[in-house]
Design an enzyme around this catalytic site. Structure first.
Site, PDB file in Angstrom:
ATOM      1  N   ARG A  17      32.577  42.464  39.701  1.00  0.00           N
ATOM      2  CA  ARG A  17      32.834  42.679  41.115  1.00  0.00           C
ATOM      3  C   ARG A  17      32.529  44.119  41.516  1.00  0.00           C
ATOM      4  O   ARG A  17      32.840  45.063  40.790  1.00  0.00           O
ATOM      5  CB  ARG A  17      34.302  42.383  41.424  1.00  0.00           C
ATOM      6  CG  ARG A  17      34.628  42.357  42.905  1.00  0.00           C
ATOM      7  CD  ARG A  17      36.103  42.099  43.147  1.00  0.00           C
ATOM      8  NE  ARG A  17      36.926  43.271  42.893  1.00  0.00           N
ATOM      9  CZ  ARG A  17      38.247  43.251  42.769  1.00  0.00           C
ATOM     10  NH1 ARG A  17      38.883  42.095  42.825  1.00  0.00           N
ATOM     11  NH2 ARG A  17      38.920  44.363  42.561  1.00  0.00           N
ATOM     12  N   HIS A  59      46.198  36.628  48.149  1.00  0.00           N
ATOM     13  CA  HIS A  59      46.325  38.076  48.317  1.00  0.00           C
ATOM     14  C   HIS A  59      45.087  38.656  48.990  1.00  0.00           C
ATOM     15  O   HIS A  59      44.020  38.038  49.026  1.00  0.00           O
ATOM     16  CB  HIS A  59      46.544  38.762  46.966  1.00  0.00           C
ATOM     17  CG  HIS A  59      45.366  38.657  46.042  1.00  0.00           C
ATOM     18  ND1 HIS A  59      45.031  37.488  45.363  1.00  0.00           N
ATOM     19  CD2 HIS A  59      44.416  39.580  45.685  1.00  0.00           C
ATOM     20  CE1 HIS A  59      43.956  37.698  44.638  1.00  0.00           C
ATOM     21  NE2 HIS A  59      43.558  38.961  44.820  1.00  0.00           N
ATOM     22  N   HIS A 106      42.380  35.637  49.374  1.00  0.00           N
ATOM     23  CA  HIS A 106      41.721  34.731  48.435  1.00  0.00           C
ATOM     24  C   HIS A 106      42.645  34.388  47.276  1.00  0.00           C
ATOM     25  O   HIS A 106      43.665  35.048  47.041  1.00  0.00           O
ATOM     26  CB  HIS A 106      40.392  35.310  47.923  1.00  0.00           C
ATOM     27  CG  HIS A 106      40.511  36.657  47.280  1.00  0.00           C
ATOM     28  ND1 HIS A 106      40.604  37.827  47.992  1.00  0.00           N
ATOM     29  CD2 HIS A 106      40.525  37.015  45.973  1.00  0.00           C
ATOM     30  CE1 HIS A 106      40.685  38.857  47.174  1.00  0.00           C
ATOM     31  NE2 HIS A 106      40.644  38.390  45.938  1.00  0.00           N
TER      32      HIS A 106
END
Length: 818
Positions: free
Chosen positions: A809, A650, A794
């Protein structure tokens, strides 16, 4: 054995070298019609003025620019659909009719009507650029584009003498009789020599089902007329501003009308695009990163060239009190220098970059215009000044054509170059409109008119230089364009299509000869072709982007992880402040390698956010992921009780109107084994598609949305409406074409039936799964990864249970895919 897929566009076979030379000669002579028309008519302006008045002469000159600005986008669209040769012949025929009307005109309306028809030929040079791209090998295209522009120099050398003789002997009508004769000679030559083309792939039907044949799709003629009205109002307001002042009632009224008509036009074009109707101007292409920096450059440069070209022969005649033919002896160095500058500009674009050619051309235009404004006009001085200016003209044309070629896919080559030509015509028309105001204020023959006009041109040239210097597009040597046809030169090795076990549509079968070595490609309708398959031939991947030249770095050390994607940055502590050189090179490395890895880092959430700022602006408040204490940092904690859903290929948040630029991911807790992350290079995936598939998907759009799910994901789905993005997006900084569909968020392709959409999506989504396009990272404590979300997909492997995996993240604000 599998049957190879042959990349192909345009003629049924690759033309021989001799045929290519013949095509180039005809293109130079045929496309000379437009610049020759300008060069011949400008010396005839005094004759026009004597018969119709100064204001009428300005209108007659501006009518061509306005007609071209309206018609060129339509001719570009028609050329991409029906073939460049057919449209070039039709435009030349319209020019012949217009020349006849002008030659016979005894009243102004008839003359203006003829000039409007002549304006349709304004796109011939841009169409020749697109045809060059389809006929010549990509490595030759940058230089050939410069040679194709030499018609401007040829006309610049011959036209002053020819136009002077015709005007002195026969008045302005002699010019139009000559143009009629010229185009009648060139039409049969073009019909015999120029190659025909296969029709472009069918465009999707706006109501779904099978695509509608291109020839049956209607053009947005009302949209083109609306655009023409907006441009007319703008030119009227600009022209009146110089004579009446910006506060005169007519000026703001005209400019307000131009803005209103422009807004109506944009709204209409967007509505038509959503409905599946081909608009007059492709706004997505118009605002793509490469085009939105190149087109203003075209407007500025054309305003300078058009204004100086209009004034120069009149100034010489007025100052020296000589006829048009004698004036040609003063100005002919302009054409000679332009003739030299065309191939030189192509050479600079190929060896250095189109941006370098644009900067050099803009600098010479500025110097020439400034010299004309402030230096004496003796014969030697004037010859030198016009030679400098002519060299700038010659450099500018191949610079602009190469910039567009590098920004626009082959399937839309004519549309892209037509937009360039339309902006050039608008720039020339704006220059003439401003000049009309100056002539009305100071008189048509006043030295003040010439001085102020040349100073204004020098200012525009300086703005053009600044625009070229600041542009990010076109900074690497020209390659001949994205999506260049392999059939035009040495065949490109086909991609290695490794079979994958994942989901495959029942129709997505492989070659019956070797099911383990080939994968079928969709046919023109989006369905797989069982007879054409990809051979098991290794592909030569080229790192460093489309031109295959890796960058060099002085402030950071890189270790590539594969030949295609991924590099590890060593000996760099990202927790410490980074100097400007390191920051700039990190950004460049991310564009080049798309994923960067950093080992052994000791970051807090705050420092991670600060480091992310090297690459962009951190986003706040993810729609459904929890925060890690800092609103810019999200936490992904996965274990057996809370398994992750990231183990599908995705692109992050493609369901958003402006998906993220990228992300900075930091390992907080890693499992003892497993838990790797893989990234796929979607530029390489796009490059590896068969040429016929790339043509098929060039203009398609897909719907992206959050899939149905319980909890926070489902709540976010209710808040965020589905969005449309292009199936093939252009990277806003590198200009590379990227495949932009993914398994998680892409639900359907607009304009295709559900079955056709699913078939094509299944095939395209599989491209991320080929190992040749991938890099894999094994996480260790303190590892940090940065990736370009625009250019990659990824996959986080969920193979570590019962261990726990915790990541934090930071996501970077992105832009709307174009």
């Amino acid at each position: 054995m599998p049957v190879p897929v042959t990349a192909h566009s345009g003629p049924a076979s690759s033309p021989s070298a001799l045929r290519r030379v013949a095509v180039l000669v005809v293109l130079v002579l045929l496309t000379e019609t437009a610049p020759l028309e300008i060069s011949l008519v400008y010396p005839a302006v005094p004759s026009l003025t004597a018969e119709f008045g100064a204001a009428a002469a300005d209108v007659v000159v501006a009518a061509v620019s306005l007609s071209a600005a309206v018609s060129i986008p339509l001719t570009g669209r028609l050329a991409d659909r029906l073939g460049i040769k057919s449209v070039m012949l039709a435009c030349s025929g319209a020019f012949a009719v217009g020349s006849l009307l002008c030659a016979l005109a005894d009243q102004l309306p008839m003359l203006v009507a003829g000039r409007i028809l002549q304006g349709t030929v304004g796109g011939l040079l841009s169409l020749s650029y697109a045809l060059v791209r389809k006929v010549f090998p990509p490595s030759h295209v940058p230089l050939v584009l410069g040679v194709a522009a030499t018609g401007i120099g040829v006309s610049g050398v011959a036209a002053p003498f020819l136009g002077g003789h015709l005007t002195d002997a026969y008045g302005f009508r002699g010019v139009f009789w000559f143009l009629l004769a010229l185009v009648l000679v060139m039409l049969p030559c073009a019909a015999l020599v120029l190659p025909g083309e296969r029709p472009e792939p069918a465009a999707p039907s706006p109501r779904g089902g099978r695509p509608m044949p291109p020839a049956r799709q209607r053009l947005d003629v009302p949209g083109a007329l609306l655009l023409g009205a907006a441009l007319s109002a703008a030119l009227t307001g600009i022209g009146r501003s110089s004579s009446a002042g910006w506060t005169a009632p007519a000026v703001p009224a005209a400019l307000a009308a131009a803005i209103l008509l422009g807004l109506i036009f944009v709204r209409r074009e967007r509505r038509l695009a959503r409905a599946g109707v081909e608009p007059a101007v492709d706004l997505a292409l118009l605002t793509s990163p490469g085009m939105r920096t190149t087109l203003p450059l075209a407007v500025l440069g054309s305003a300078v060239v058009g204004t100086v070209g209009f004034l120069l022969p009149q100034m010489v005649q007025d100052e020296q009190d000589i006829g048009a033919l004698a004036a040609a002896l003063w100005t002919f160095p302009l054409g000679v220098a332009t003739l030299v500058g065309g191939p030189l500009g192509g050479l600079v674009a190929r060896r250095h970059s189109p941006r370098h050619a644009a900067m050099l051309g803009s600098a010479l235009l500025t110097a020439g215009a400034l010299g004309l404004a402030v230096l004496p006009h003796g014969r030697a001085q004037l010859g030198l000044l016009v030679a400098v200016f002519g060299l700038g003209i010659g450099l500018q044309y191949p610079a602009l054509s190469n910039l567009v070629t590098e920004a626009v896919p082959l399937a839309r080559a004519a549309t892209g170059t037509a937009l360039l030509a339309a902006c050039g015509q608008f720039g020339a028309g704006t220059g003439v409109a401003l000049l009309g105001g100056l002539r009305g204020t100071f008189g048509p023959d006043s030295s003040a008119t010439y001085g102020l006009a040349y100073l204004a041109c020098a200012t525009c040239g300086a703005l053009a230089f600044t625009t070229a210097a600041r542009m990010r597009h076109g900074r690497t040597p020209a390659t001949g364009g994205i999506g260049a046809p392999a059939s035009a030169g040495t065949p490109t090795p086909a991609p290695r299509m490794t079979p994958l076990p994942p989901r495959r549509s029942p129709r997505m079968t492989t070659s019956p000869h070797d099911s383990d070595s080939t994968a079928a490609a969709p046919d023109a309708d989006g369905f797989p072709d069982h007879t054409v398959s990809m051979p098991l031939t290794p592909r030569e991947f080229r790192p460093g982007g489309a031109n295959g030249t890796p960058h060099t770095y002085e402030h950071i050390r890189l270790t590539p992880q594969t030949r295609v994607i991924g590099a590890q940055v060593t000996d760099l502590d990202v927790a410490a402040p980074l100097d400007a050189g390191a920051r700039a090179e990190l950004r460049q490395a991310l564009l080049e390698w798309k994923v960067l890895f950093f080992r052994g880092q000791n970051l807090t959430a705050t420092r991670q956010r600060e480091f992310a700022g090297v690459f962009g602006t951190p986003e706040r408040d993810h729609p459904f992921l929890p925060s890690a204490g800092d609103p810019h940092v999200v936490r992904l904690a996965r274990d057996r009780q809370n398994p992750g859903t990231e183990n599908i290929w995705h692109s992050d948040m493609s369901f958003a109107p402006q998906p993220p630029l990228g992300s900075v991911l930091r390992a907080v807790e890693v499992p003892s084994t497993g838990g790797d992350t893989l990234w796929a290079d979607m530029a390489a995936a796009y490059d590896g598609l068969p040429d016929k598939v790339r043509r098929r998907i060039a203009d398609l759009r897909a719907v992206h949305e959050i899939p149905k799910a319980p909890g926070d994901v489902g709540a976010a789905r209710d808040r965020l409406r589905p969005v449309e993005h292009p199936v093939v997006r252009t990277h806003p900084e590198t200009g590379r074409q990227l495949l932009y569909v993914n398994r998680v968020f892409t639900s359907r392709i607009v304009g295709l039936s559900p079955e056709a959409s699913r078939e094509l999506l299944d095939f395209l989504i599989l491209q991320a799964g080929y190992p040749e396009y991938q890099v894999r990272l094994h996480w260790e404590p303190g590892t940090v990864a940065v990736w370009d979300n625009r250019a990659t997909q990824h996959y986080a492997a969920s193979d570590y249970f019962p261990d726990r995996r915790v990541m934090e993240r930071v996501t970077l604000v992105g832009d709307r895919p174009r």
